[in-house]
Design a protein around this motif. Structure first.
Motif, mmCIF file in Angstrom:
data_model
loop_
_atom_site.group_PDB
_atom_site.id
_atom_site.type_symbol
_atom_site.label_atom_id
_atom_site.label_comp_id
_atom_site.label_asym_id
_atom_site.label_seq_id
_atom_site.Cartn_x
_atom_site.Cartn_y
_atom_site.Cartn_z
ATOM 1 N N GLU A 62 15.739 -3.665 -11.044
ATOM 2 C CA GLU A 62 14.525 -3.780 -10.228
ATOM 3 C C GLU A 62 14.771 -3.343 -8.787
ATOM 4 O O GLU A 62 13.932 -2.665 -8.181
ATOM 5 N N VAL A 63 15.913 -3.695 -8.226
ATOM 6 C CA VAL A 63 16.200 -3.285 -6.851
ATOM 7 C C VAL A 63 16.439 -1.782 -6.790
ATOM 8 O O VAL A 63 16.097 -1.131 -5.791
ATOM 9 N N THR A 64 16.990 -1.198 -7.839
ATOM 10 C CA THR A 64 17.154 0.252 -7.894
ATOM 11 C C THR A 64 15.805 0.952 -7.766
ATOM 12 O O THR A 64 15.667 1.953 -7.037
ATOM 13 N N LYS A 65 14.791 0.446 -8.454
ATOM 14 C CA LYS A 65 13.443 1.029 -8.343
ATOM 15 C C LYS A 65 12.932 0.956 -6.909
ATOM 16 O O LYS A 65 12.306 1.900 -6.408
ATOM 17 N N ASN A 81 0.798 -1.225 0.000
ATOM 18 C CA ASN A 81 0.000 0.000 0.000
ATOM 19 C C ASN A 81 0.834 1.279 0.000
ATOM 20 O O ASN A 81 0.279 2.372 0.125
ATOM 21 N N LEU A 82 2.166 1.136 -0.143
ATOM 22 C CA LEU A 82 2.997 2.331 -0.206
ATOM 23 C C LEU A 82 2.725 3.071 -1.510
ATOM 24 O O LEU A 82 2.831 2.500 -2.591
ATOM 25 N N PHE A 83 2.339 4.336 -1.404
ATOM 26 C CA PHE A 83 1.976 5.173 -2.543
ATOM 27 C C PHE A 83 0.763 4.630 -3.291
ATOM 28 O O PHE A 83 0.598 4.867 -4.489
ATOM 29 N N ARG A 91 11.902 4.119 -4.248
ATOM 30 C CA ARG A 91 10.651 4.198 -3.497
ATOM 31 C C ARG A 91 10.920 4.355 -2.007
ATOM 32 O O ARG A 91 10.252 5.140 -1.316
ATOM 33 N N LEU A 92 11.901 3.631 -1.507
ATOM 34 C CA LEU A 92 12.212 3.705 -0.083
ATOM 35 C C LEU A 92 12.781 5.071 0.287
ATOM 36 O O LEU A 92 12.437 5.626 1.347
ATOM 37 N N LEU A 93 13.638 5.637 -0.564
ATOM 38 C CA LEU A 93 14.166 6.970 -0.279
ATOM 39 C C LEU A 93 13.057 8.012 -0.276
ATOM 40 O O LEU A 93 13.069 8.949 0.534
ATOM 41 N N LYS A 94 12.105 7.854 -1.165
ATOM 42 C CA LYS A 94 10.964 8.774 -1.205
ATOM 43 C C LYS A 94 10.174 8.690 0.100
ATOM 44 O O LYS A 94 9.807 9.717 0.688
ATOM 45 N N ALA A 95 9.921 7.465 0.569
ATOM 46 C CA ALA A 95 9.195 7.287 1.828
ATOM 47 C C ALA A 95 9.965 7.876 3.001
ATOM 48 O O ALA A 95 9.397 8.546 3.871
ATOM 49 N N MET A 96 11.280 7.652 3.044
ATOM 50 C CA MET A 96 12.092 8.192 4.131
ATOM 51 C C MET A 96 12.081 9.716 4.121
ATOM 52 O O MET A 96 12.013 10.364 5.177
ATOM 53 N N SER A 97 12.157 10.320 2.934
ATOM 54 C CA SER A 97 12.117 11.777 2.824
ATOM 55 C C SER A 97 10.815 12.331 3.382
ATOM 56 O O SER A 97 10.807 13.306 4.148
#
Length: 364
Positions: free
Chosen positions: A177-180, A58-60, A184-190
């Motif tokens: 794929e792991v880069t994507k 459910n992230l984003f 997403r994780l950096l966006k969530a952390m920000s």
């Protein structure tokens, strides 16, 4: 930099030692008593808790409440643990399995074919068996393969294993794929730090970030109580996405003075905060000490994908996270400067990042 051009001693492949059927390990792998993976006061192993498991489904997503709850769980894990597992992360389970199987096939191949990729401490790229260039250092019970993935200009697929024949193609697809997932994780952390959602990505270099893959092979060990597969350390980079060996435990995370043996969830990645995120967040998020234990019954293979800032960018606490009540804890420094220090000295627990605080003596 001349000291980084060659290893200080002949390189011994740990896998060869293991396969030769030795019953006692050589002295250079025996850790001091205080560093051995055994129960001792103040450093107990706690088998009753585990790092958080977070469902990214459910992230984003469209459901705002579930999205916010996922963000909250990521924030809590980054602040309290520095480690968490993610499921429903968007990377194909089949791709994960095929990539891990290809690397196991590489490590199972004859030594002479692996030696074609032998590395040096100048870049660490290739087939290796030690970290740091300190002569006479106590070594870890591990062989590895290290390669550059990003930026593309540093990617040299001719240095990646040609056997098995699927390896290069799988690494390219897996890394993309792991880069994507890292983005997403950096966006969530920000967002959790109340920064612009692309703040951390831009601080890493935007579309010009660094990324590398280290595939670890931990051979069977006749005396696992005397050594470690990887000494205690925090990761020097940004974030790490680990594909563990789900059949064999080995990763331990230090939390509240105790070592937690991570019980990996099938098809999950293990994510951890690196030192550069600790700096950028002004220590709101913390990189955490971790280590790897080995055992006498089974080998292990794990894939660590490191997503890092561009090497020549200055990394410093975000201005929005600095104030009179929370001064900047770190001075600006490039990731390359920090990485050279790590390469020179090998794993050093949390000493490297703690020594960068403004009230401490710098390791440089």
């Amino acid at each position: 930099m001349n000291s980084l051009l060659s290893w200080p001693e002949p390189v011994v492949r740990v896998q060869s030692l293991s396969e030769n059927g030795i019953r006692t390990i050589p002295g250079q792998y025996i850790k001091p008593i205080t560093d051995r993976p055994e129960l001792k006061p103040g450093s107990e192993i706690d088998e009753h808790v585990d790092i958080p498991v977070i469902d990214l489904r459910n992230l984003f997503g469209k459901d705002r409440a579930l999205h916010d709850e996922t963000l909250r769980r990521i924030a809590s894990a980054c602040e309290d643990w520095g480690f968490f597992q993610v499921v429903n992360h968007g990377v194909s389970h089949e791709l994960m399995k095929r990539t891990r199987d290809a690397w196991r096939e590489f490590f199972d191949s004859p030594l002479e074919s692996k030696q074609l990729y032998a590395n040096s401490p100048s870049t660490y790229e290739g087939y290796g068996s030690r970290l740091g260039v300190e002569k006479g250092a106590i070594l870890d019970w591990c062989d590895y393969f290290f390669l550059n993935f990003l930026p593309v200009v540093l990617r040299n697929e001719s240095k990646w294993p040609a056997q098995p024949t699927s390896c290069r193609e799988l690494v390219a697809e897996y890394g993309a794929e792991v880069t994507k997932l890292c983005e997403r994780l950096l966006k969530a952390m920000s967002m959790n730090l109340e920064l612009q959602e692309n703040y951390l990505q831009n601080a890493f270099g935007g579309d010009d970030v660094g990324a590398c893959l280290r595939v670890n092979f931990y051979p069977k060990c006749p005396q696992p109580e005397l050594t470690l597969g990887l000494s205690p350390h925090s990761d020097p980079g940004g974030i790490t996405v680990l594909l563990p060996d789900h059949d064999v435990t080995g990763l331990q995370v230090r939390n509240n003075g105790k070592w937690i043996t991570v019980k990996s969830v099938p098809n999950a990645f293990i994510v951890n905060v690196g030192d550069q995120i600790q700096v950028l967040s002004n220590a709101i998020y913390k990189s955490v000490e971790h280590r790897v234990i080995v055992n006498s019954e089974k080998d292990r293979v794990s894939l660590a994908f490191f997503y890092n800032p561009k090497s020549d960018l200055l990394i410093q606490p975000a201005e929005e996270l600095v104030g009179a009540d929370r001064p900047a804890l770190y001075s600006p420094m490039t990731f390359e400067e920090y990485r050279i220090y790590i390469r020179m000295n090998g794993p050093r627990g949390k000493i490297q990042i703690e020594s960068l605080k403004s009230n401490r003596k710098s390791p440089f």
